[in-house]
Design a protein around this motif. Structure first.
Motif, PDB file in Angstrom:
ATOM      1  N   SER A 122       0.818  -1.211   0.000  1.00 25.21           N
ATOM      2  CA  SER A 122       0.000   0.000   0.000  1.00 25.21           C
ATOM      3  C   SER A 122       0.855   1.266   0.000  1.00 25.21           C
ATOM      4  CB  SER A 122      -0.897   0.000   1.239  1.00 25.21           C
ATOM      5  OG  SER A 122      -1.446   1.277   1.435  1.00 25.21           O
ATOM      6  N   ILE A 123       0.607   2.136  -0.969  1.00 22.98           N
ATOM      7  CA  ILE A 123       1.321   3.417  -1.058  1.00 22.98           C
ATOM      8  C   ILE A 123       0.920   4.307   0.127  1.00 22.98           C
ATOM      9  CG2 ILE A 123       1.707   5.454  -2.530  1.00 22.98           C
ATOM     10  CD1 ILE A 123       2.751   2.640  -3.625  1.00 22.98           C
ATOM     11  N   THR A 124      -0.326   4.238   0.515  1.00 18.75           N
ATOM     12  CA  THR A 124      -0.812   5.032   1.657  1.00 18.75           C
ATOM     13  C   THR A 124      -0.073   4.634   2.935  1.00 18.75           C
ATOM     14  OG1 THR A 124      -2.967   5.297   0.628  1.00 18.75           O
ATOM     15  CG2 THR A 124      -2.881   5.501   3.032  1.00 18.75           C
ATOM     16  N   LYS A 125       0.109   3.319   3.125  1.00 20.93           N
ATOM     17  CA  LYS A 125       0.799   2.829   4.332  1.00 20.93           C
ATOM     18  C   LYS A 125       2.266   3.255   4.328  1.00 20.93           C
ATOM     19  CE  LYS A 125      -0.375  -1.449   5.612  1.00 20.93           C
ATOM     20  NZ  LYS A 125      -0.359  -2.936   5.585  1.00 20.93           N
ATOM     21  N   LEU A 126       2.919   3.182   3.179  1.00 18.85           N
ATOM     22  CA  LEU A 126       4.333   3.574   3.099  1.00 18.85           C
ATOM     23  C   LEU A 126       4.482   5.094   3.242  1.00 18.85           C
ATOM     24  CD1 LEU A 126       5.625   1.210   0.249  1.00 18.85           C
ATOM     25  CD2 LEU A 126       5.997   0.978   2.718  1.00 18.85           C
ATOM     26  N   ALA A 127       3.545   5.853   2.671  1.00 21.34           N
ATOM     27  CA  ALA A 127       3.613   7.324   2.759  1.00 21.34           C
ATOM     28  C   ALA A 127       3.598   7.780   4.215  1.00 21.34           C
ATOM     29  CB  ALA A 127       2.444   7.951   1.994  1.00 21.34           C
ATOM     30  N   ALA A 128       2.906   7.013   5.059  1.00 17.49           N
ATOM     31  CA  ALA A 128       2.772   7.392   6.474  1.00 17.49           C
ATOM     32  C   ALA A 128       4.110   7.379   7.203  1.00 17.49           C
ATOM     33  CB  ALA A 128       1.760   6.473   7.160  1.00 17.49           C
ATOM     34  N   MET A 129       5.157   6.820   6.595  1.00 11.01           N
ATOM     35  CA  MET A 129       6.495   6.818   7.209  1.00 11.01           C
ATOM     36  C   MET A 129       7.178   8.178   7.088  1.00 11.01           C
ATOM     37  SD  MET A 129       7.051   3.882   8.444  1.00 11.01           S
ATOM     38  CE  MET A 129       5.313   3.718   8.787  1.00 11.01           C
ATOM     39  N   LEU A 130       6.653   9.060   6.208  1.00 15.66           N
ATOM     40  CA  LEU A 130       7.342  10.314   5.899  1.00 15.66           C
ATOM     41  C   LEU A 130       6.762  11.477   6.696  1.00 15.66           C
ATOM     42  CD1 LEU A 130       8.307   8.509   3.552  1.00 15.66           C
ATOM     43  CD2 LEU A 130       7.976  10.436   2.028  1.00 15.66           C
ATOM     44  N   ALA A 131       7.620  12.448   7.005  1.00 16.49           N
ATOM     45  CA  ALA A 131       7.144  13.654   7.697  1.00 16.49           C
ATOM     46  C   ALA A 131       6.167  14.427   6.812  1.00 16.49           C
ATOM     47  CB  ALA A 131       8.338  14.531   8.074  1.00 16.49           C
ATOM     48  N   VAL A 132       6.456  14.435   5.487  1.00 16.02           N
ATOM     49  CA  VAL A 132       5.545  15.101   4.542  1.00 16.02           C
ATOM     50  C   VAL A 132       5.060  14.044   3.543  1.00 16.02           C
ATOM     51  CG1 VAL A 132       5.278  16.986   2.875  1.00 16.02           C
ATOM     52  CG2 VAL A 132       6.901  17.242   4.767  1.00 16.02           C
ATOM     53  N   PRO A 133       3.995  13.305   3.886  1.00 14.38           N
ATOM     54  CA  PRO A 133       3.557  12.201   3.008  1.00 14.38           C
ATOM     55  C   PRO A 133       3.096  12.661   1.635  1.00 14.38           C
ATOM     56  CG  PRO A 133       2.262  12.253   5.059  1.00 14.38           C
ATOM     57  CD  PRO A 133       3.214  13.392   5.135  1.00 14.38           C
ATOM     58  N   ALA A 134       2.803  13.961   1.483  1.00 14.40           N
ATOM     59  CA  ALA A 134       2.363  14.471   0.170  1.00 14.40           C
ATOM     60  C   ALA A 134       3.438  14.286  -0.888  1.00 14.40           C
ATOM     61  CB  ALA A 134       2.013  15.958   0.287  1.00 14.40           C
ATOM     62  N   ARG A 135       4.719  14.157  -0.474  1.00 14.18           N
ATOM     63  CA  ARG A 135       5.789  14.027  -1.476  1.00 14.18           C
ATOM     64  C   ARG A 135       6.069  12.566  -1.846  1.00 14.18           C
ATOM     65  NH1 ARG A 135      11.949  15.069   0.533  1.00 14.18           N
ATOM     66  NH2 ARG A 135      11.775  14.702   2.755  1.00 14.18           N
ATOM     67  N   PHE A 136       5.185  11.679  -1.440  1.00 19.94           N
ATOM     68  CA  PHE A 136       5.398  10.249  -1.699  1.00 19.94           C
ATOM     69  C   PHE A 136       4.404   9.727  -2.740  1.00 19.94           C
ATOM     70  CE2 PHE A 136       5.116   5.676  -0.744  1.00 19.94           C
ATOM     71  CZ  PHE A 136       6.461   5.364  -0.787  1.00 19.94           C
ATOM     72  N   VAL A 137       4.894   8.785  -3.574  1.00 27.84           N
ATOM     73  CA  VAL A 137       4.082   8.282  -4.692  1.00 27.84           C
ATOM     74  C   VAL A 137       4.559   6.877  -5.066  1.00 27.84           C
ATOM     75  CG1 VAL A 137       5.657   9.262  -6.444  1.00 27.84           C
ATOM     76  CG2 VAL A 137       3.227   9.016  -6.994  1.00 27.84           C
TER      77      VAL A 137
END
Ligand code: CAA
Ligand code: NAD
Length: 282
Positions: A122-137
């Motif tokens: 899940s991209i959503t689950k991995l994005a949650a690891m980042l301080a700014v999840p908006a920059r994850f894809v």
């Protein structure tokens, strides 16, 4: 967004192919893996792929040297601090990817986009690891990367429009055709392709036909370029098993149960082409 330098995490089958493709498009590339042996295997794979292109007249020797010169390797994550865009292409394992992404987030410069080449997670689950999840894809390439036209670009619910647009532009710049996909286990192509490959392993396990007959059946009867068992060997059985387990666990649907033969082969170290033995011997 002006992307000049791409950082790549992992120099395996996919990381090396992504590095080659980005360098061939004129980008500077820096590849990180855990040790020098892994990096050397990655560079050797790139050199061999470029040699094939040169021998077919699709590239000249000077272009080959230019591509190789554009690719730097490192074992130090800190060396990715200059990258404008980072693509994580390490082993298909949720815990490992979560750990890597936290580390990458700490070294990536502000404004750097962070993408994952995961096949299923899940991209959503991995994005949650980042301080700014908006920059994850999600930026999902296909194997072998230099030859396969498609890239799936997957939005997590946190992915910004700017991140999505810059990733789409990068995919086009390196000569790929992107499709936009919403987040769900396996996205679009693997959701359709992997259950077919899994079924081929069940068919072999049940003794309905030989490996050669199964592969010939799908090549001659469905016009697939290679048979599903040969494709499993190309993908890597360990990677494939991880993908099927994500389907099985995340959808909670028994129709995605991995073929026990695949588990048995992974336990034996028969991972396909990368280990010298899978359904076939290499
Ligand atoms: N680098 C450069 N050139 C390569 C290469 C590589 N890594 N691999 C093959 N080639 C070249 C060959 O030199 C050959 O060139 P010519 O056509 O000029 O002669 C050409 O590609 C065809 O190669 P082969 O004759 O050796 O083999 P092939 O005809 O079977 O083609 C293939 C190879 C294009 C990979 C083809 O087998 C194919 O399309 N297979 C299916 C691939 C596929 O389905 N990939 C998706 C896997 S799933 C995935 O990636 C997602 C995931 O998350 C798991
Ligand atoms: P691989 O096993 O060939 O390579 C994985 C590489 O990651 C290895 O070189 C390993 O040393 C490295 N690695 C492990 N931990 C690391 C770390 N902490 N930092 C840097 N590198 C690390 O696997 P692959 O087939 O290249 O798959 C990589 C990713 O691409 C996976 O997420 C996989 O699902 C995805 N993918 C694979 C395929 C395929 O056909 N194999 C296709 C599309 C996407």
């Amino acid at each position: 967004m002006d992307i000049q330098t791409v950082g790549i995490i992992g120099s395996g089958l996919m990381g090396s192919g992504i590095a080659q493709t980005c360098a061939a498009a004129g980008l500077k590339v820096i590849v990180r893996d855990i040790d020098d042996a892994a990096l050397q295997r990655g560079v050797a794979a790139i050199a061999s792929s470029l040699d094939r292109l040169v021998s077919k007249g699709k590239m000249d020797a000077q272009q080959k040297d230019t591509v190789l010169a554009a690719i730097k390797t490192t074992t130090s994550l800190g060396d990715l601090a200059d990258a404008d865009f980072i693509i994580e292409a390490a082993t298909e394992n949720l815990g490992l990817k979560q750990k890597i992404l936290k580390e990458v987030d700490a070294v990536a410069k502000p404004g750097c986009i962070i993408a994952t080449n995961t096949s299923s997670v899940s991209i959503t689950k991995l994005a949650a690891m980042l301080a700014v999840p908006a920059r994850f894809v999600g930026m999902h390439f296909f194997n072998p990367v230099p030859l396969m036209a498609l890239v799936e670009i997957i939005r997590g619910i946190q992915t910004s429009d700017e991140t999505f647009a810059a990733t789409d532009a990068l995919a086009r710049k390196i000569g790929k055709t992107p499709i936009g996909v919403k987040n769900a286990p396996g996205f679009v192509v693997n959701r359709i392709l992997c259950p077919m490959m899994n079924e081929a392993a069940f068919v072999l396990q049940e003794g309905l036909a030989t490996r050669e007959e199964i592969d010939a059946g799908m090549k001659l009867g469905a016009n697939h370029p290679i048979g599903p068992l040969a494709l499993l060997d190309l993908v890597g059985l360990d990677t494939f098993l991880s993908v099927m387990n994500v389907f099985y666990n995340d959808f909670k649907d028994p129709k995605y149960r991995p073929a026990p033969l695949i588990q048995e082969m992974v336990d034996a170290g028969y991972l396909g082409r990368k280990s010298g033995r899978g359904f076939y011997e290499y």
